[in-house]
Write a protein that holds these residues in place. Sequence first.
Motif, PDB file in Angstrom:
ATOM      1  N   ILE A 172       9.250   6.557   6.397  1.00  0.00           N
ATOM      2  CA  ILE A 172       8.472   5.518   5.959  1.00  0.00           C
ATOM      3  C   ILE A 172       8.815   5.196   4.461  1.00  0.00           C
ATOM      4  O   ILE A 172       8.701   3.669   4.558  1.00  0.00           O
ATOM      5  CB  ILE A 172       7.016   5.939   5.931  1.00  0.00           C
ATOM      6  CG1 ILE A 172       6.706   6.587   7.459  1.00  0.00           C
ATOM      7  CG2 ILE A 172       5.952   5.463   4.546  1.00  0.00           C
ATOM      8  CD1 ILE A 172       5.099   5.681   7.936  1.00  0.00           C
ATOM      9  N   GLU A 173       9.353   5.982   3.801  1.00  0.00           N
ATOM     10  CA  GLU A 173       9.803   5.394   2.524  1.00  0.00           C
ATOM     11  C   GLU A 173      10.723   4.513   2.649  1.00  0.00           C
ATOM     12  O   GLU A 173      11.171   3.614   1.666  1.00  0.00           O
ATOM     13  CB  GLU A 173      10.030   7.021   2.251  1.00  0.00           C
ATOM     14  CG  GLU A 173       9.294   7.657   1.264  1.00  0.00           C
ATOM     15  CD  GLU A 173       9.556   8.919   0.880  1.00  0.00           C
ATOM     16  OE1 GLU A 173      10.792   9.568   1.102  1.00  0.00           O
ATOM     17  OE2 GLU A 173       8.950   9.926  -0.032  1.00  0.00           O
ATOM     18  N   ASP A 174      11.587   5.042   3.641  1.00  0.00           N
ATOM     19  CA  ASP A 174      12.538   3.975   4.004  1.00  0.00           C
ATOM     20  C   ASP A 174      12.421   2.376   4.497  1.00  0.00           C
ATOM     21  O   ASP A 174      12.980   1.028   3.939  1.00  0.00           O
ATOM     22  CB  ASP A 174      13.390   3.815   4.916  1.00  0.00           C
ATOM     23  CG  ASP A 174      14.136   5.173   5.317  1.00  0.00           C
ATOM     24  OD1 ASP A 174      14.557   5.377   4.841  1.00  0.00           O
ATOM     25  OD2 ASP A 174      14.833   5.371   6.159  1.00  0.00           O
ATOM     26  N   HIS A 175      10.909   2.431   4.226  1.00  0.00           N
ATOM     27  CA  HIS A 175       9.914   0.356   4.139  1.00  0.00           C
ATOM     28  C   HIS A 175       9.713   0.135   2.894  1.00  0.00           C
ATOM     29  O   HIS A 175       9.361  -0.910   2.606  1.00  0.00           O
ATOM     30  CB  HIS A 175       9.675   1.021   5.091  1.00  0.00           C
ATOM     31  CG  HIS A 175       9.831   0.690   6.584  1.00  0.00           C
ATOM     32  ND1 HIS A 175      10.074  -0.519   7.082  1.00  0.00           N
ATOM     33  CD2 HIS A 175       9.355   1.861   7.491  1.00  0.00           C
ATOM     34  CE1 HIS A 175      11.010  -0.190   8.753  1.00  0.00           C
ATOM     35  NE2 HIS A 175      10.371   1.176   8.610  1.00  0.00           N
TER      36      HIS A 175
ATOM     37  N   GLY B  77       1.299  -1.278  -0.027  1.00  0.00           N
ATOM     38  CA  GLY B  77       0.302   0.092  -0.417  1.00  0.00           C
ATOM     39  C   GLY B  77       1.140   1.264   0.003  1.00  0.00           C
ATOM     40  O   GLY B  77       1.790   1.323   0.120  1.00  0.00           O
ATOM     41  N   GLN B  78       0.043   2.334  -0.331  1.00  0.00           N
ATOM     42  CA  GLN B  78       0.427   3.659  -0.545  1.00  0.00           C
ATOM     43  C   GLN B  78       0.788   4.214   1.481  1.00  0.00           C
ATOM     44  O   GLN B  78      -0.594   4.030   1.816  1.00  0.00           O
ATOM     45  CB  GLN B  78       0.144   4.569  -1.382  1.00  0.00           C
ATOM     46  CG  GLN B  78       0.582   3.545  -2.711  1.00  0.00           C
ATOM     47  CD  GLN B  78      -0.256   4.461  -4.032  1.00  0.00           C
ATOM     48  OE1 GLN B  78      -1.439   4.710  -3.998  1.00  0.00           O
ATOM     49  NE2 GLN B  78       0.780   5.177  -4.991  1.00  0.00           N
ATOM     50  N   ALA B  79       0.064   6.200   1.178  1.00  0.00           N
ATOM     51  CA  ALA B  79       0.841   6.768   2.211  1.00  0.00           C
ATOM     52  C   ALA B  79       0.465   8.105   1.712  1.00  0.00           C
ATOM     53  O   ALA B  79       1.730   8.266   0.773  1.00  0.00           O
ATOM     54  CB  ALA B  79       1.403   6.271   3.737  1.00  0.00           C
ATOM     55  N   LEU B  80      -0.764   8.619   2.858  1.00  0.00           N
ATOM     56  CA  LEU B  80      -1.028  10.478   2.601  1.00  0.00           C
ATOM     57  C   LEU B  80      -0.536  10.362   3.917  1.00  0.00           C
ATOM     58  O   LEU B  80      -1.316  10.458   4.345  1.00  0.00           O
ATOM     59  CB  LEU B  80      -2.310  10.323   2.133  1.00  0.00           C
ATOM     60  CG  LEU B  80      -2.212  11.858   1.588  1.00  0.00           C
ATOM     61  CD1 LEU B  80      -1.220  12.747   0.398  1.00  0.00           C
ATOM     62  CD2 LEU B  80      -3.934  12.051   1.485  1.00  0.00           C
ATOM     63  N   SER B  81       0.308  11.387   3.596  1.00  0.00           N
ATOM     64  CA  SER B  81       1.028  11.835   4.964  1.00  0.00           C
ATOM     65  C   SER B  81      -0.063  13.477   4.958  1.00  0.00           C
ATOM     66  O   SER B  81       1.452  13.903   4.209  1.00  0.00           O
ATOM     67  CB  SER B  81       2.188  11.825   5.434  1.00  0.00           C
ATOM     68  OG  SER B  81       3.165  12.563   6.026  1.00  0.00           O
ATOM     69  N   VAL B  82      -0.339  13.595   6.364  1.00  0.00           N
ATOM     70  CA  VAL B  82      -0.540  14.866   6.220  1.00  0.00           C
ATOM     71  C   VAL B  82      -0.459  15.700   7.328  1.00  0.00           C
ATOM     72  O   VAL B  82      -0.535  15.143   8.266  1.00  0.00           O
ATOM     73  CB  VAL B  82      -2.392  15.151   6.090  1.00  0.00           C
ATOM     74  CG1 VAL B  82      -2.504  16.425   6.042  1.00  0.00           C
ATOM     75  CG2 VAL B  82      -2.215  15.337   4.261  1.00  0.00           C
ATOM     76  N   SER B  83       0.597  17.135   7.710  1.00  0.00           N
ATOM     77  CA  SER B  83       0.995  17.332   8.686  1.00  0.00           C
ATOM     78  C   SER B  83      -0.303  17.782   9.548  1.00  0.00           C
ATOM     79  O   SER B  83      -1.225  18.424   8.942  1.00  0.00           O
ATOM     80  CB  SER B  83       1.782  18.883   8.352  1.00  0.00           C
ATOM     81  OG  SER B  83       1.632  19.719   8.270  1.00  0.00           O
ATOM     82  N   GLN B  84      -0.159  18.095  11.273  1.00  0.00           N
ATOM     83  CA  GLN B  84      -2.127  18.347  11.222  1.00  0.00           C
ATOM     84  C   GLN B  84      -1.647  18.974  13.058  1.00  0.00           C
ATOM     85  O   GLN B  84      -1.730  18.304  13.834  1.00  0.00           O
ATOM     86  CB  GLN B  84      -2.502  17.012  11.575  1.00  0.00           C
ATOM     87  CG  GLN B  84      -4.108  17.406  12.330  1.00  0.00           C
ATOM     88  CD  GLN B  84      -5.519  16.998  11.167  1.00  0.00           C
ATOM     89  OE1 GLN B  84      -6.112  16.750  10.407  1.00  0.00           O
ATOM     90  NE2 GLN B  84      -6.425  17.912  11.166  1.00  0.00           N
ATOM     91  N   PHE B  85      -0.879  20.842  13.088  1.00  0.00           N
ATOM     92  CA  PHE B  85      -1.201  20.412  14.216  1.00  0.00           C
ATOM     93  C   PHE B  85      -1.935  20.505  15.464  1.00  0.00           C
ATOM     94  O   PHE B  85      -2.111  20.634  16.921  1.00  0.00           O
ATOM     95  CB  PHE B  85      -0.300  22.310  14.338  1.00  0.00           C
ATOM     96  CG  PHE B  85      -1.437  23.425  13.884  1.00  0.00           C
ATOM     97  CD1 PHE B  85      -1.641  24.123  15.389  1.00  0.00           C
ATOM     98  CD2 PHE B  85      -1.781  23.679  12.661  1.00  0.00           C
ATOM     99  CE1 PHE B  85      -2.542  24.822  15.048  1.00  0.00           C
ATOM    100  CE2 PHE B  85      -2.719  24.228  12.585  1.00  0.00           C
ATOM    101  CZ  PHE B  85      -2.895  25.158  14.184  1.00  0.00           C
ATOM    102  N   THR B  86      -3.278  20.556  14.372  1.00  0.00           N
ATOM    103  CA  THR B  86      -4.236  20.436  15.533  1.00  0.00           C
ATOM    104  C   THR B  86      -4.744  19.541  16.885  1.00  0.00           C
ATOM    105  O   THR B  86      -5.448  19.525  17.112  1.00  0.00           O
ATOM    106  CB  THR B  86      -5.731  21.147  15.133  1.00  0.00           C
ATOM    107  OG1 THR B  86      -5.868  19.596  13.666  1.00  0.00           O
ATOM    108  CG2 THR B  86      -5.655  21.624  13.949  1.00  0.00           C
TER     109      THR B  86
END
Length: 148
Positions: A113-116, A71-80
């Motif tokens: 994550i990409e290292d995996h 699978g793929q990952a969609l990573s989103v920064s979220q300070f909230t």
Amino acid sequence: MRAVIQRASKAHVTVDGEVTGEINQGIVILLGVTHEDEEKDAKWLADKIVHLRIFEDESGKMNHSLKDVGGQALSVSQFTLYGDCRKGRRPNFMEAAKPEPANILYETFNRFIEDHGIQVKTGVFGAMMDVSLVNDGPVTLLLDTKDI
């Protein structure tokens, strides 16, 4: 670090009407960083997420990891994610890390994550983003490195 992860059959993030990241089968990661976080937190969280068995096997049991299913990952920064709502009616974001160190750890986390061997797509750090996903299951989990 805190993460909300959602198993998704597809997802994308847009900034100013342009898609900046899009995935098919995989996970959406909403990631928050606090002042106390270090590189070791990013590594632990990335390893945990990549190997969590949250994808179904042929028997319908959650026995496969993101890595297992390719699978793929969609990573989103979220300070909230570090918004404290215990007092008053407006969240207090004092526990969220300042932008520069938070962005460094966010990028470090994505690299782990990409290292995996997982393809990582992202939003734009600090931007107003629209995140759209089809939550598969639904499966939604909360992880916090302070719980380890």
